[in-house]
Design a protein around this motif. Structure first.
Motif, PDB file in Angstrom:
ATOM      1  N   LYS A 127       0.844  -1.211   0.000  1.00 21.06           N
ATOM      2  CA  LYS A 127       0.000   0.000   0.000  1.00 21.06           C
ATOM      3  C   LYS A 127       0.874   1.254   0.000  1.00 21.06           C
ATOM      4  O   LYS A 127       0.608   2.222  -0.732  1.00 21.06           O
ATOM      5  CB  LYS A 127      -0.928  -0.005   1.213  1.00 21.06           C
ATOM      6  CG  LYS A 127      -1.999  -1.088   1.196  1.00 21.06           C
ATOM      7  CD  LYS A 127      -2.909  -0.946   2.404  1.00 21.06           C
ATOM      8  CE  LYS A 127      -3.893  -2.113   2.508  1.00 21.06           C
ATOM      9  NZ  LYS A 127      -3.269  -3.362   2.944  1.00 21.06           N
ATOM     10  N   HIS A 128       1.905   1.253   0.840  1.00 22.41           N
ATOM     11  CA  HIS A 128       2.812   2.399   0.944  1.00 22.41           C
ATOM     12  C   HIS A 128       3.443   2.716  -0.406  1.00 22.41           C
ATOM     13  O   HIS A 128       3.481   3.870  -0.849  1.00 22.41           O
ATOM     14  CB  HIS A 128       3.895   2.086   1.989  1.00 22.41           C
ATOM     15  CG  HIS A 128       4.992   3.101   2.054  1.00 22.41           C
ATOM     16  ND1 HIS A 128       6.134   3.003   1.284  1.00 22.41           N
ATOM     17  CD2 HIS A 128       5.129   4.236   2.786  1.00 22.41           C
ATOM     18  CE1 HIS A 128       6.924   4.030   1.542  1.00 22.41           C
ATOM     19  NE2 HIS A 128       6.348   4.789   2.438  1.00 22.41           N
ATOM     20  N   HIS A 129       3.952   1.683  -1.098  1.00 24.26           N
ATOM     21  CA  HIS A 129       4.628   1.894  -2.379  1.00 24.26           C
ATOM     22  C   HIS A 129       3.658   2.380  -3.462  1.00 24.26           C
ATOM     23  O   HIS A 129       4.019   3.218  -4.291  1.00 24.26           O
ATOM     24  CB  HIS A 129       5.320   0.605  -2.833  1.00 24.26           C
ATOM     25  CG  HIS A 129       6.634   0.362  -2.143  1.00 24.26           C
ATOM     26  ND1 HIS A 129       6.975   0.977  -0.969  1.00 24.26           N
ATOM     27  CD2 HIS A 129       7.701  -0.416  -2.488  1.00 24.26           C
ATOM     28  CE1 HIS A 129       8.187   0.584  -0.607  1.00 24.26           C
ATOM     29  NE2 HIS A 129       8.653  -0.253  -1.505  1.00 24.26           N
ATOM     30  N   ILE A 130       2.442   1.860  -3.450  1.00 25.80           N
ATOM     31  CA  ILE A 130       1.444   2.288  -4.443  1.00 25.80           C
ATOM     32  C   ILE A 130       1.121   3.772  -4.254  1.00 25.80           C
ATOM     33  O   ILE A 130       1.079   4.550  -5.219  1.00 25.80           O
ATOM     34  CB  ILE A 130       0.170   1.422  -4.350  1.00 25.80           C
ATOM     35  CG1 ILE A 130       0.462   0.008  -4.853  1.00 25.80           C
ATOM     36  CG2 ILE A 130      -0.964   2.056  -5.161  1.00 25.80           C
ATOM     37  CD1 ILE A 130      -0.673  -0.976  -4.634  1.00 25.80           C
ATOM     38  N   PHE A 131       0.910   4.173  -2.999  1.00 20.55           N
ATOM     39  CA  PHE A 131       0.652   5.589  -2.713  1.00 20.55           C
ATOM     40  C   PHE A 131       1.834   6.459  -3.130  1.00 20.55           C
ATOM     41  O   PHE A 131       1.655   7.544  -3.689  1.00 20.55           O
ATOM     42  CB  PHE A 131       0.358   5.783  -1.223  1.00 20.55           C
ATOM     43  CG  PHE A 131      -1.093   5.595  -0.865  1.00 20.55           C
ATOM     44  CD1 PHE A 131      -2.034   6.563  -1.178  1.00 20.55           C
ATOM     45  CD2 PHE A 131      -1.513   4.443  -0.222  1.00 20.55           C
ATOM     46  CE1 PHE A 131      -3.372   6.400  -0.852  1.00 20.55           C
ATOM     47  CE2 PHE A 131      -2.852   4.265   0.107  1.00 20.55           C
ATOM     48  CZ  PHE A 131      -3.790   5.238  -0.207  1.00 20.55           C
ATOM     49  N   CYS A 132       3.056   5.980  -2.856  1.00 19.35           N
ATOM     50  CA  CYS A 132       4.255   6.764  -3.201  1.00 19.35           C
ATOM     51  C   CYS A 132       4.422   6.897  -4.717  1.00 19.35           C
ATOM     52  O   CYS A 132       4.845   7.950  -5.208  1.00 19.35           O
ATOM     53  CB  CYS A 132       5.503   6.110  -2.596  1.00 19.35           C
ATOM     54  SG  CYS A 132       5.645   6.348  -0.822  1.00 19.35           S
ATOM     55  N   ILE A 133       4.101   5.823  -5.461  1.00 15.80           N
ATOM     56  CA  ILE A 133       4.205   5.867  -6.925  1.00 15.80           C
ATOM     57  C   ILE A 133       3.239   6.915  -7.484  1.00 15.80           C
ATOM     58  O   ILE A 133       3.580   7.680  -8.395  1.00 15.80           O
ATOM     59  CB  ILE A 133       3.932   4.477  -7.533  1.00 15.80           C
ATOM     60  CG1 ILE A 133       5.120   3.543  -7.235  1.00 15.80           C
ATOM     61  CG2 ILE A 133       3.704   4.569  -9.040  1.00 15.80           C
ATOM     62  CD1 ILE A 133       4.862   2.084  -7.566  1.00 15.80           C
ATOM     63  N   ILE A 134       2.027   6.959  -6.920  1.00 14.83           N
ATOM     64  CA  ILE A 134       1.051   7.974  -7.347  1.00 14.83           C
ATOM     65  C   ILE A 134       1.550   9.365  -6.958  1.00 14.83           C
ATOM     66  O   ILE A 134       1.510  10.309  -7.749  1.00 14.83           O
ATOM     67  CB  ILE A 134      -0.330   7.702  -6.710  1.00 14.83           C
ATOM     68  CG1 ILE A 134      -0.890   6.359  -7.194  1.00 14.83           C
ATOM     69  CG2 ILE A 134      -1.310   8.834  -7.036  1.00 14.83           C
ATOM     70  CD1 ILE A 134      -2.122   5.898  -6.439  1.00 14.83           C
ATOM     71  N   TYR A 135       2.058   9.468  -5.734  1.00 16.79           N
ATOM     72  CA  TYR A 135       2.484  10.749  -5.179  1.00 16.79           C
ATOM     73  C   TYR A 135       3.651  11.355  -5.952  1.00 16.79           C
ATOM     74  O   TYR A 135       3.687  12.559  -6.224  1.00 16.79           O
ATOM     75  CB  TYR A 135       2.861  10.527  -3.718  1.00 16.79           C
ATOM     76  CG  TYR A 135       3.076  11.776  -2.898  1.00 16.79           C
ATOM     77  CD1 TYR A 135       2.557  13.006  -3.290  1.00 16.79           C
ATOM     78  CD2 TYR A 135       3.782  11.724  -1.703  1.00 16.79           C
ATOM     79  CE1 TYR A 135       2.738  14.145  -2.520  1.00 16.79           C
ATOM     80  CE2 TYR A 135       3.969  12.854  -0.921  1.00 16.79           C
ATOM     81  CZ  TYR A 135       3.454  14.062  -1.339  1.00 16.79           C
ATOM     82  OH  TYR A 135       3.637  15.187  -0.576  1.00 16.79           O
TER      83      TYR A 135
END
Length: 281
Positions: free
Chosen positions: A134-142
Protein backbone atom coordinates in the motif's frame (compact mmCIF):
# COMPACT_ATOMS: atom_id res chain seq x y z
CA UNK A 1 -19.36 -76.78 33.16
CA UNK A 2 -16.14 -77.52 31.34
CA UNK A 3 -17.63 -75.93 28.25
CA UNK A 4 -18.43 -72.79 30.25
CA UNK A 5 -14.87 -72.59 31.54
CA UNK A 6 -13.54 -73.09 28.03
CA UNK A 7 -15.85 -70.37 26.74
CA UNK A 8 -14.72 -67.96 29.47
CA UNK A 9 -11.07 -68.71 28.69
CA UNK A 10 -11.66 -68.12 25.00
CA UNK A 11 -13.35 -64.78 25.69
CA UNK A 12 -10.47 -63.79 27.97
CA UNK A 13 -7.98 -64.72 25.27
CA UNK A 14 -9.92 -62.69 22.71
CA UNK A 15 -10.09 -59.70 25.07
CA UNK A 16 -6.38 -60.00 25.79
CA UNK A 17 -5.65 -60.22 22.08
CA UNK A 18 -7.88 -57.22 21.39
CA UNK A 19 -6.20 -55.26 24.21
CA UNK A 20 -2.75 -56.13 22.89
CA UNK A 21 -3.79 -55.13 19.39
CA UNK A 22 -5.15 -51.83 20.70
CA UNK A 23 -1.95 -51.15 22.65
CA UNK A 24 0.12 -51.98 19.60
CA UNK A 25 -1.95 -49.55 17.54
CA UNK A 26 -1.50 -46.79 20.14
CA UNK A 27 2.24 -47.49 20.23
CA UNK A 28 2.42 -47.40 16.43
CA UNK A 29 0.43 -44.15 16.34
CA UNK A 30 2.76 -42.65 18.95
CA UNK A 31 5.79 -43.78 17.01
CA UNK A 32 4.37 -42.28 13.81
CA UNK A 33 3.63 -39.02 15.64
CA UNK A 34 7.16 -38.85 17.05
CA UNK A 35 8.62 -39.68 13.65
CA UNK A 36 6.43 -37.07 11.99
CA UNK A 37 7.53 -34.42 14.50
CA UNK A 38 11.17 -35.43 14.06
CA UNK A 39 10.84 -35.10 10.28
CA UNK A 40 8.96 -31.79 10.51
CA UNK A 41 11.65 -30.10 12.64
CA UNK A 42 14.25 -29.95 9.85
CA UNK A 43 11.54 -28.77 7.45
CA UNK A 44 10.51 -25.97 9.84
CA UNK A 45 14.17 -25.06 10.30
CA UNK A 46 14.70 -25.03 6.54
CA UNK A 47 11.63 -22.83 6.10
CA UNK A 48 12.89 -20.39 8.75
CA UNK A 49 16.29 -20.29 7.02
CA UNK A 50 14.61 -19.56 3.68
CA UNK A 51 12.66 -16.68 5.25
CA UNK A 52 15.84 -15.21 6.75
CA UNK A 53 17.61 -15.63 3.42
CA UNK A 54 14.75 -13.83 1.62
CA UNK A 55 14.95 -10.95 4.13
CA UNK A 56 18.73 -10.72 3.72
CA UNK A 57 18.52 -10.54 -0.07
CA UNK A 58 15.82 -7.87 0.04
CA UNK A 59 17.78 -5.82 2.59
CA UNK A 60 20.96 -6.00 0.49
CA UNK A 61 19.00 -4.83 -2.56
CA UNK A 62 17.72 -1.83 -0.59
CA UNK A 63 21.18 -1.01 0.76
CA UNK A 64 22.46 -0.87 -2.82
CA UNK A 65 19.48 0.86 -4.48
CA UNK A 66 18.60 3.52 -1.91
CA UNK A 67 22.01 5.25 -1.75
CA UNK A 68 21.81 5.58 -5.56
CA UNK A 69 18.38 7.25 -5.24
CA UNK A 70 19.67 9.60 -2.51
CA UNK A 71 22.76 10.37 -4.63
CA UNK A 72 20.60 11.55 -7.56
CA UNK A 73 18.49 13.56 -5.09
CA UNK A 74 21.49 15.39 -3.60
CA UNK A 75 22.88 15.97 -7.12
CA UNK A 76 19.73 17.96 -7.94
CA UNK A 77 18.83 19.62 -4.64
CA UNK A 78 22.37 20.02 -3.24
CA UNK A 79 22.25 21.13 0.42
CA UNK A 80 18.86 22.83 -0.01
CA UNK A 81 17.35 19.37 0.34
CA UNK A 82 15.50 20.20 3.56
CA UNK A 83 14.75 23.85 2.77
CA UNK A 84 12.88 24.06 -0.54
CA UNK A 85 9.22 23.30 0.07
CA UNK A 86 9.51 22.91 3.84
CA UNK A 87 9.51 26.39 5.36
CA UNK A 88 7.21 28.07 2.86
CA UNK A 89 4.88 27.39 -0.05
CA UNK A 90 7.75 27.75 -2.51
CA UNK A 91 6.36 26.96 -5.95
CA UNK A 92 9.21 26.62 -8.42
CA UNK A 93 9.37 27.71 -12.09
CA UNK A 94 9.03 25.20 -14.93
CA UNK A 95 12.80 25.40 -15.52
CA UNK A 96 13.31 23.61 -12.19
CA UNK A 97 12.14 20.36 -13.82
CA UNK A 98 15.42 19.82 -15.69
CA UNK A 99 17.46 16.71 -16.58
CA UNK A 100 18.89 16.38 -13.06
CA UNK A 101 15.37 16.47 -11.63
CA UNK A 102 14.15 13.85 -14.12
CA UNK A 103 17.11 11.58 -13.30
CA UNK A 104 16.26 11.77 -9.58
CA UNK A 105 12.57 11.20 -10.37
CA UNK A 106 13.28 8.16 -12.56
CA UNK A 107 15.71 6.67 -10.01
CA UNK A 108 13.14 6.88 -7.22
CA UNK A 109 10.23 5.71 -9.36
CA UNK A 110 12.30 2.79 -10.68
CA UNK A 111 13.26 1.79 -7.14
CA UNK A 112 9.62 1.88 -5.99
CA UNK A 113 8.43 -0.27 -8.90
CA UNK A 114 11.23 -2.86 -8.50
CA UNK A 115 10.73 -3.08 -4.74
CA UNK A 116 6.95 -3.35 -5.14
CA UNK A 117 7.35 -6.26 -7.58
CA UNK A 118 9.85 -7.90 -5.20
CA UNK A 119 7.50 -7.71 -2.20
CA UNK A 120 4.50 -8.95 -4.22
CA UNK A 121 6.40 -11.95 -5.61
CA UNK A 122 8.23 -12.78 -2.34
CA UNK A 123 6.12 -11.41 0.56
CA UNK A 124 8.14 -13.21 3.26
CA UNK A 125 11.04 -10.81 2.59
CA UNK A 126 9.35 -8.17 4.80
CA UNK A 127 7.46 -8.33 8.08
CA UNK A 128 4.30 -6.57 6.85
CA UNK A 129 3.98 -7.02 3.07
CA UNK A 130 0.44 -5.61 2.92
CA UNK A 131 1.53 -2.31 4.49
CA UNK A 132 4.60 -2.05 2.24
CA UNK A 133 2.55 -2.71 -0.91
CA UNK A 134 0.00 0.00 0.00
CA UNK A 135 2.81 2.40 0.94
CA UNK A 136 4.63 1.89 -2.38
CA UNK A 137 1.44 2.29 -4.44
CA UNK A 138 0.65 5.59 -2.71
CA UNK A 139 4.25 6.76 -3.20
CA UNK A 140 4.20 5.87 -6.93
CA UNK A 141 1.05 7.97 -7.35
CA UNK A 142 2.48 10.75 -5.18
CA UNK A 143 5.84 11.02 -6.96
CA UNK A 144 4.01 11.71 -10.24
CA UNK A 145 2.58 14.94 -8.81
CA UNK A 146 5.36 17.27 -10.09
CA UNK A 147 4.95 15.82 -13.59
CA UNK A 148 1.40 17.18 -13.54
CA UNK A 149 1.96 20.09 -11.15
CA UNK A 150 5.54 21.17 -11.91
CA UNK A 151 5.26 24.19 -9.58
CA UNK A 152 5.42 21.75 -6.65
CA UNK A 153 8.60 20.04 -7.89
CA UNK A 154 10.59 21.59 -5.05
CA UNK A 155 8.77 19.37 -2.56
CA UNK A 156 10.19 16.14 -4.00
CA UNK A 157 13.60 16.68 -2.39
CA UNK A 158 12.53 16.89 1.27
CA UNK A 159 9.88 14.20 0.74
CA UNK A 160 12.21 11.61 -0.83
CA UNK A 161 14.90 12.47 1.75
CA UNK A 162 13.02 10.05 4.03
CA UNK A 163 14.94 7.29 2.22
CA UNK A 164 18.06 8.46 4.08
CA UNK A 165 16.38 7.22 7.24
CA UNK A 166 15.28 4.02 5.48
CA UNK A 167 18.95 3.26 4.68
CA UNK A 168 19.90 3.47 8.37
CA UNK A 169 16.79 1.51 9.37
CA UNK A 170 17.73 -1.38 7.10
CA UNK A 171 21.45 -1.17 7.95
CA UNK A 172 20.59 -1.28 11.65
CA UNK A 173 18.42 -4.36 11.17
CA UNK A 174 21.13 -6.14 9.17
CA UNK A 175 23.77 -5.38 11.83
CA UNK A 176 21.59 -6.66 14.68
CA UNK A 177 20.75 -9.77 12.67
CA UNK A 178 24.46 -10.45 12.17
CA UNK A 179 25.12 -9.96 15.88
CA UNK A 180 22.42 -12.44 16.90
CA UNK A 181 23.76 -15.04 14.47
CA UNK A 182 25.18 -17.95 16.49
CA UNK A 183 24.68 -15.79 19.63
CA UNK A 184 27.99 -13.99 19.29
CA UNK A 185 29.02 -10.40 18.63
CA UNK A 186 30.50 -10.03 15.15
CA UNK A 187 29.96 -6.30 14.58
CA UNK A 188 32.08 -3.81 16.60
CA UNK A 189 29.86 -2.02 19.19
CA UNK A 190 30.92 1.41 17.91
CA UNK A 191 29.40 0.58 14.51
CA UNK A 192 26.01 -0.31 15.99
CA UNK A 193 26.11 2.76 18.29
CA UNK A 194 26.74 5.13 15.35
CA UNK A 195 24.09 3.38 13.23
CA UNK A 196 21.56 3.63 16.07
CA UNK A 197 22.28 7.34 16.48
CA UNK A 198 21.90 8.04 12.75
CA UNK A 199 18.74 5.93 12.60
CA UNK A 200 16.96 7.63 15.50
CA UNK A 201 18.13 11.16 14.62
CA UNK A 202 17.02 10.90 10.97
CA UNK A 203 13.76 9.23 12.03
CA UNK A 204 12.87 12.14 14.30
CA UNK A 205 14.35 14.80 12.02
CA UNK A 206 12.78 13.64 8.73
CA UNK A 207 9.76 11.46 9.46
CA UNK A 208 8.45 13.44 12.44
CA UNK A 209 9.66 16.99 11.79
CA UNK A 210 10.27 17.53 8.04
CA UNK A 211 7.22 15.53 6.91
CA UNK A 212 4.90 17.37 9.27
CA UNK A 213 6.39 20.74 8.31
CA UNK A 214 5.63 19.88 4.69
CA UNK A 215 2.03 19.08 5.68
CA UNK A 216 1.69 22.48 7.38
CA UNK A 217 3.20 24.15 4.32
CA UNK A 218 0.77 22.25 2.08
CA UNK A 219 -2.16 23.69 4.01
CA UNK A 220 -0.78 27.20 3.51
CA UNK A 221 -0.52 26.36 -0.21
CA UNK A 222 -4.18 25.31 -0.13
CA UNK A 223 -5.20 28.80 0.99
CA UNK A 224 -3.18 30.39 -1.83
CA UNK A 225 -4.56 27.97 -4.44
CA UNK A 226 -8.18 28.58 -3.37
CA UNK A 227 -7.63 32.35 -3.57
CA UNK A 228 -6.10 31.98 -7.05
CA UNK A 229 -8.68 29.58 -8.48
CA UNK A 230 -11.75 30.63 -6.53
CA UNK A 231 -12.75 26.99 -5.95
CA UNK A 232 -12.23 24.31 -3.32
CA UNK A 233 -11.97 21.57 -5.94
CA UNK A 234 -8.34 21.41 -7.02
CA UNK A 235 -6.30 18.38 -8.10
CA UNK A 236 -3.48 19.47 -5.77
CA UNK A 237 -5.61 18.59 -2.75
CA UNK A 238 -5.58 14.91 -3.74
CA UNK A 239 -1.78 14.78 -3.40
CA UNK A 240 -1.99 16.63 -0.10
CA UNK A 241 -4.31 13.86 1.13
CA UNK A 242 -1.65 11.29 0.18
CA UNK A 243 0.95 13.22 2.18
CA UNK A 244 -1.43 13.29 5.14
CA UNK A 245 -1.73 9.49 4.85
CA UNK A 246 2.08 9.16 4.90
CA UNK A 247 2.29 11.40 7.98
CA UNK A 248 -0.28 9.23 9.76
CA UNK A 249 1.67 6.12 8.76
CA UNK A 250 4.87 7.66 10.16
CA UNK A 251 3.00 8.40 13.38
CA UNK A 252 1.84 4.78 13.71
CA UNK A 253 5.34 3.45 13.00
CA UNK A 254 6.82 5.94 15.49
CA UNK A 255 4.46 4.67 18.20
CA UNK A 256 5.51 1.08 17.49
CA UNK A 257 9.17 2.09 17.57
CA UNK A 258 9.29 4.35 20.64
CA UNK A 259 6.54 2.92 22.86
CA UNK A 260 8.56 -0.20 23.90
CA UNK A 261 11.63 1.99 24.55
CA UNK A 262 9.68 4.42 26.75
CA UNK A 263 7.93 1.54 28.52
CA UNK A 264 11.27 -0.15 29.28
CA UNK A 265 12.76 3.12 30.50
CA UNK A 266 9.83 3.62 32.87
CA UNK A 267 10.00 0.04 34.13
CA UNK A 268 12.54 -0.52 36.89
CA UNK A 269 15.18 -3.01 35.78
CA UNK A 270 13.69 -3.17 32.29
CA UNK A 271 15.17 -5.16 29.46
CA UNK A 272 18.16 -3.42 27.91
CA UNK A 273 17.94 -5.02 24.48
CA UNK A 274 17.55 -2.75 21.48
CA UNK A 275 14.09 -2.03 20.21
CA UNK A 276 13.16 -3.76 17.00
CA UNK A 277 12.69 -1.69 13.91
CA UNK A 278 9.03 -1.11 13.07
CA UNK A 279 7.24 -3.78 11.12
CA UNK A 280 7.09 -2.14 7.66
CA UNK A 281 10.30 -3.70 6.41
Amino acid sequence: MRDDVTSINNRAAINHSSSSSSNDKITNDNNKSILSEALSLPKAKDKANLVEEAKDKHDIFNLIALPIVVGFLIRKFKWNLFYVGVTQCNRVPASFIDDEYLHAFCAFLGYLILDLIWVITDPVCVKSPGTIIKHHIFCIIYVWAPMKLWAFGGFMGPIVSVEINTIFLILRRVLYRRNTLNNRIVIPPIVTIITDFLFYSTWIGIRLIVFNLILVTYFSCCIEIVKETGTLFNVEFGFIAIHLFLCVLNGIWSYKLFHPIIKRAMTKGGNKTAAAAPGFV
